[in-house]
Design a protein around this motif. Structure first.
Motif, PDB file in Angstrom:
ATOM      1  N   ALA A  87      -8.399   8.498  -6.518  1.00 44.58           N
ATOM      2  CA  ALA A  87      -7.189   7.928  -7.118  1.00 44.58           C
ATOM      3  C   ALA A  87      -6.970   6.491  -6.643  1.00 44.58           C
ATOM      4  CB  ALA A  87      -5.975   8.796  -6.785  1.00 44.58           C
ATOM      5  N   LEU A  88      -7.186   6.242  -5.353  1.00 43.71           N
ATOM      6  CA  LEU A  88      -7.029   4.881  -4.835  1.00 43.71           C
ATOM      7  C   LEU A  88      -8.082   3.942  -5.404  1.00 43.71           C
ATOM      8  CD1 LEU A  88      -6.176   5.480  -1.051  1.00 43.71           C
ATOM      9  CD2 LEU A  88      -4.601   4.956  -2.931  1.00 43.71           C
ATOM     10  N   ASN A  89      -9.320   4.419  -5.489  1.00 43.49           N
ATOM     11  CA  ASN A  89     -10.391   3.585  -6.041  1.00 43.49           C
ATOM     12  C   ASN A  89     -10.140   3.249  -7.509  1.00 43.49           C
ATOM     13  OD1 ASN A  89     -11.965   3.170  -3.745  1.00 43.49           O
ATOM     14  ND2 ASN A  89     -13.067   5.088  -4.025  1.00 43.49           N
ATOM     15  N   ALA A  90      -9.465   4.143  -8.236  1.00 41.03           N
ATOM     16  CA  ALA A  90      -9.135   3.870  -9.631  1.00 41.03           C
ATOM     17  C   ALA A  90      -8.108   2.726  -9.735  1.00 41.03           C
ATOM     18  CB  ALA A  90      -8.598   5.124 -10.307  1.00 41.03           C
ATOM     19  N   ILE A  91      -7.267   2.593  -8.719  1.00 41.40           N
ATOM     20  CA  ILE A  91      -6.285   1.502  -8.700  1.00 41.40           C
ATOM     21  C   ILE A  91      -6.986   0.196  -8.348  1.00 41.40           C
ATOM     22  CG2 ILE A  91      -4.189   0.626  -7.579  1.00 41.40           C
ATOM     23  CD1 ILE A  91      -3.555   3.676  -7.001  1.00 41.40           C
ATOM     24  N   SER A  92      -7.761   0.223  -7.256  1.00 39.49           N
ATOM     25  CA  SER A  92      -8.522  -0.943  -6.822  1.00 39.49           C
ATOM     26  C   SER A  92      -9.546  -0.498  -5.785  1.00 39.49           C
ATOM     27  CB  SER A  92      -7.609  -2.003  -6.202  1.00 39.49           C
ATOM     28  OG  SER A  92      -8.393  -3.041  -5.636  1.00 39.49           O
ATOM     29  N   PRO A  93     -10.806  -0.850  -5.986  1.00 35.18           N
ATOM     30  CA  PRO A  93     -11.837  -0.462  -5.015  1.00 35.18           C
ATOM     31  C   PRO A  93     -11.637  -1.094  -3.639  1.00 35.18           C
ATOM     32  CG  PRO A  93     -12.831  -1.401  -7.005  1.00 35.18           C
ATOM     33  CD  PRO A  93     -11.358  -1.540  -7.136  1.00 35.18           C
ATOM     34  N   THR A  94     -10.813  -2.127  -3.546  1.00 30.78           N
ATOM     35  CA  THR A  94     -10.598  -2.776  -2.256  1.00 30.78           C
ATOM     36  C   THR A  94      -9.609  -2.019  -1.366  1.00 30.78           C
ATOM     37  OG1 THR A  94      -8.847  -4.205  -3.102  1.00 30.78           O
ATOM     38  CG2 THR A  94     -11.105  -5.054  -3.203  1.00 30.78           C
ATOM     39  N   ALA A 135      -7.166  -7.571   2.684  1.00 28.02           N
ATOM     40  CA  ALA A 135      -7.861  -8.715   2.093  1.00 28.02           C
ATOM     41  C   ALA A 135      -7.264  -9.021   0.723  1.00 28.02           C
ATOM     42  CB  ALA A 135      -9.347  -8.432   1.972  1.00 28.02           C
ATOM     43  N   GLU A 136      -6.824  -7.988   0.038  1.00 26.79           N
ATOM     44  CA  GLU A 136      -6.178  -8.147  -1.267  1.00 26.79           C
ATOM     45  C   GLU A 136      -4.694  -7.842  -1.117  1.00 26.79           C
ATOM     46  OE1 GLU A 136      -6.170  -6.155  -5.742  1.00 26.79           O
ATOM     47  OE2 GLU A 136      -7.854  -5.801  -4.432  1.00 26.79           O
ATOM     48  N   GLN A 137      -3.862  -8.710  -1.629  1.00 23.74           N
ATOM     49  CA  GLN A 137      -2.429  -8.486  -1.604  1.00 23.74           C
ATOM     50  C   GLN A 137      -2.031  -7.751  -2.888  1.00 23.74           C
ATOM     51  OE1 GLN A 137      -0.321  -9.353   1.035  1.00 23.74           O
ATOM     52  NE2 GLN A 137      -2.311  -9.669   2.000  1.00 23.74           N
ATOM     53  N   PHE A 138      -1.408  -6.603  -2.732  1.00 24.69           N
ATOM     54  CA  PHE A 138      -1.032  -5.810  -3.889  1.00 24.69           C
ATOM     55  C   PHE A 138       0.368  -6.159  -4.361  1.00 24.69           C
ATOM     56  CE2 PHE A 138      -4.219  -3.236  -1.677  1.00 24.69           C
ATOM     57  CZ  PHE A 138      -5.155  -3.180  -2.692  1.00 24.69           C
ATOM     58  N   ASN A 139       0.556  -6.024  -5.668  1.00 21.57           N
ATOM     59  CA  ASN A 139       1.875  -6.289  -6.225  1.00 21.57           C
ATOM     60  C   ASN A 139       2.660  -4.973  -6.287  1.00 21.57           C
ATOM     61  OD1 ASN A 139       1.162  -4.898  -8.645  1.00 21.57           O
ATOM     62  ND2 ASN A 139       0.229  -6.760  -9.462  1.00 21.57           N
ATOM     63  N   THR A 140       3.901  -5.067  -6.738  1.00 17.25           N
ATOM     64  CA  THR A 140       4.782  -3.900  -6.779  1.00 17.25           C
ATOM     65  C   THR A 140       4.246  -2.817  -7.702  1.00 17.25           C
ATOM     66  OG1 THR A 140       6.665  -5.316  -6.285  1.00 17.25           O
ATOM     67  CG2 THR A 140       7.160  -3.169  -7.223  1.00 17.25           C
ATOM     68  N   ALA A 141       3.698  -3.203  -8.847  1.00 20.70           N
ATOM     69  CA  ALA A 141       3.160  -2.200  -9.784  1.00 20.70           C
ATOM     70  C   ALA A 141       1.993  -1.437  -9.154  1.00 20.70           C
ATOM     71  CB  ALA A 141       2.724  -2.872 -11.085  1.00 20.70           C
ATOM     72  N   GLN A 142       1.128  -2.148  -8.451  1.00 24.58           N
ATOM     73  CA  GLN A 142       0.011  -1.482  -7.774  1.00 24.58           C
ATOM     74  C   GLN A 142       0.523  -0.591  -6.641  1.00 24.58           C
ATOM     75  OE1 GLN A 142      -1.936  -5.245  -6.998  1.00 24.58           O
ATOM     76  NE2 GLN A 142      -3.761  -4.550  -8.123  1.00 24.58           N
ATOM     77  N   ALA A 143       1.532  -1.057  -5.935  1.00 25.85           N
ATOM     78  CA  ALA A 143       2.111  -0.261  -4.845  1.00 25.85           C
ATOM     79  C   ALA A 143       2.718   1.028  -5.390  1.00 25.85           C
ATOM     80  CB  ALA A 143       3.159  -1.068  -4.091  1.00 25.85           C
ATOM     81  N   GLU A 144       3.330   0.956  -6.559  1.00 23.55           N
ATOM     82  CA  GLU A 144       3.878   2.170  -7.208  1.00 23.55           C
ATOM     83  C   GLU A 144       2.751   3.171  -7.482  1.00 23.55           C
ATOM     84  OE1 GLU A 144       6.896   3.296  -8.037  1.00 23.55           O
ATOM     85  OE2 GLU A 144       8.208   1.535  -8.083  1.00 23.55           O
TER      86      GLU A 144
END
Length: 158
Positions: A87-94, A135-144
């Motif tokens: 599930a996390l990798n689907a959001i962002s592999p980083t 290394a990557e700063q996530f935005n609010t939508a990604q944090a959700e």
């Protein structure tokens, strides 16, 4: 420039460890008013297996109890961890970036945040964003989305 996040994490860890040590010392200081010699006569002599040191179990139990009180679930089984990582990798592999244990630890900590601030969704989302950003700063939508993955796979009761 410090964000204070590391200081807060160190302070939380130190507080949790202190609580565990206090609880453990309280358990060892507890005694019984009963005469233990009569109980010893009634019970069978210890076997080799029962006289083996139980330090790891007794050390882990207070930690697990303290974590449970803080809303931090136990480590997930292999299947739940794999689903969480997917599930996390689907959001962002980083997010995971090959460090599954770190991702699980951060997720479990997020469960604690959910437990501590059940009525402050904005705070939970912002804390999640900060906790998982590296290394990557996530935005609010990604944090959700990360928060949804945490709730679904690690702490569905929160």
């Amino acid at each position: 420039m410090t964000t204070g996040y590391g200081e807060n994490r160190v302070r939380r860890t130190a507080t949790a460890l202190s609580a565990v040590l206090i609880a453990a010392s309280g358990l060892t200081a507890c005694g019984s008013d009963k005469d233990s010699s009569t109980d010893a006569k009634k019970s069978a002599p210890p076997t080799a297996a029962s006289s083996a040191p139980a330090a790891p179990a007794t050390t882990q139990k207070p930690v697990a109890e303290a974590e449970a009180r803080a809303g931090i679930p136990p480590k997930p089984d292999a299947a739940a961890q794999a689903a969480y990582v997917r599930a996390l990798n689907a959001i962002s592999p980083t997010i995971v970036n090959g460090k599954e244990d770190r991702a699980v630890s951060r997720g479990r900590d997020t469960c604690g945040t959910l437990h501590s601030f059940p009525k402050d969704h904005a705070k939970v989302v912002d804390t999640t964003r900060q906790r998982f950003s590296g290394a990557e700063q996530f935005n609010t939508a990604q944090a959700e989305k990360i928060l949804t993955a945490v709730q679904t796979h690690l702490c569905p009761k929160n």
